[in-house]
Design a protein around this motif. Structure first.
Motif: not given
Length: 318
Positions: A166-171, A194-201, A203-207, A274-279
């Motif tokens: 699911v987190q990959d779909v959101v990314l 910068r925004l793309a880097s924050v999104l990927r960071e 996303h990577a933190a989501v288990e 945090r990830f979903y807020r930016l998305a």
């Protein structure tokens, strides 16, 4: 911008009203403001009974190049009588108050398109009624009941087609929205990388997660009616899906502001939030801009949503 595209009148809706309510005469059909994917009409009969007609056809959908609903895509174009019927059944099954259905018709013989006629809840929306602590508390209970309804895969009610995590779909969706926003908003373009880097960071933190809650998908104070017993009644339900409940909570905190306290849950995953807020903010920049490529009449409201969410998006870099 067209104010009249798709506007139906009393004669257009008379057969649907008769099928829903019997021999009583339809005396007026008033198109209600709002709605970019279906037409919403208040039907008034000769005995002052009222109902609401939802009409799905190409003239009522303001989204440019809107694709047919894909039940396997949780973020697919969320419109159509099939999505409405499935969402209504799922929400009702979760104990959530939704308008009662009087008619579902796919025959296209009553009018040009699919039509549902439902209960007319006349108490107003929470958006127009303002701060109503009793109703907000009950809406908080409704949301918790909704989110406790769970299953092992995400997606639309009735759809069983697991895809990417699911987190990959959101990314993937967020990066697409970022590209769309950067192409049209100078402030976003200046910080796109910068925004793309924050999104990927983030996303990577989501288990990974193996269970998902039922969410409304777009639950703001404009999508919660209030009935005569001060009970909240959810509308615009076609976007309902099983998903990370944090996605809903990001939207709730955005739309309800200080009143989000009625919905907050201690069990929420902060990294997902945090990830979903930016998305979410990026989706609320790109989506309204895409809608305005067509002839949606209420463009001032859409531009206001864009402006607010550009600010929110840039604030995520602070």
């Amino acid at each position: 911008m067209s104010e009249t595209r798709g506007r139906l009148g009393r004669h257009d809706l008379a057969e649907a009203a008769r099928a829903a309510f019997g021999a009583r005469e339809l005396v007026s059909a008033e198109r209600l403001r709002g709605g970019s994917k279906k037409g919403v009409y208040r039907l008034t009969l000769d005995d002052r009974t009222t109902g609401v007609a939802y009409v799905w056809n190409a003239d009522e959908d303001y989204w440019p190049d809107a694709a047919s609903p894909d039940h396997s895509d949780p973020f697919g174009h969320s419109t159509g009588i099939g999505l409405f019927e499935a969402a209504h059944a799922a929400l009702s099954g979760a104990g959530v108050r939704v308008p009662r259905i009087f008619l579902l018709d796919r025959s296209k013989t009553l009018l040009a398109g699919d039509v549902a006629v439902v209960e007319d809840v006349r108490g107003g929306t929470l958006e127009t009624l303002g701060d109503r602590p009793r109703v907000l508390a009950r809406l908080g209970d409704t949301v918790r009941s909704l989110h406790r309804t769970r299953r092992a895969h995400y997606g639309r009610p009735g759809a069983d087609k697991p895809g990417l995590p699911v987190q990959d779909v959101v990314l993937r969706r967020a990066l697409d929205h970022l590209a769309q926003a950067a192409a049209r908003v100078r402030e976003i373009a200046a910080v796109e990388h910068r925004l793309a880097s924050v999104l990927r960071e983030r996303h990577a933190a989501v288990e990974p997660r193996a269970e998902y809650g039922l969410i409304h998908g777009e639950l703001g104070p404009d999508h919660a009616l209030v009935d005569e017993h001060d009970q909240p009644v959810l509308i615009d339900i076609e976007g309902a899906m099983f998903f990370d409940v944090e996605w809903e909570h990001v939207f709730l905190e955005l739309r309800f502001g200080e009143n989000y306290r009625y919905f907050h849950a201690a069990s929420l995953d902060d990294r997902r939030m945090r990830f979903y807020r930016l998305a979410m903010y990026l989706s609320l920049v790109a989506g309204p801009l895409r809608l305005l490529d067509g002839d949606f009449p209420h463009w001032e409201a859409m531009l206001d949503i864009v402006d607010q969410n550009v600010v929110r998006t840039l604030g995520q870099l602070g």
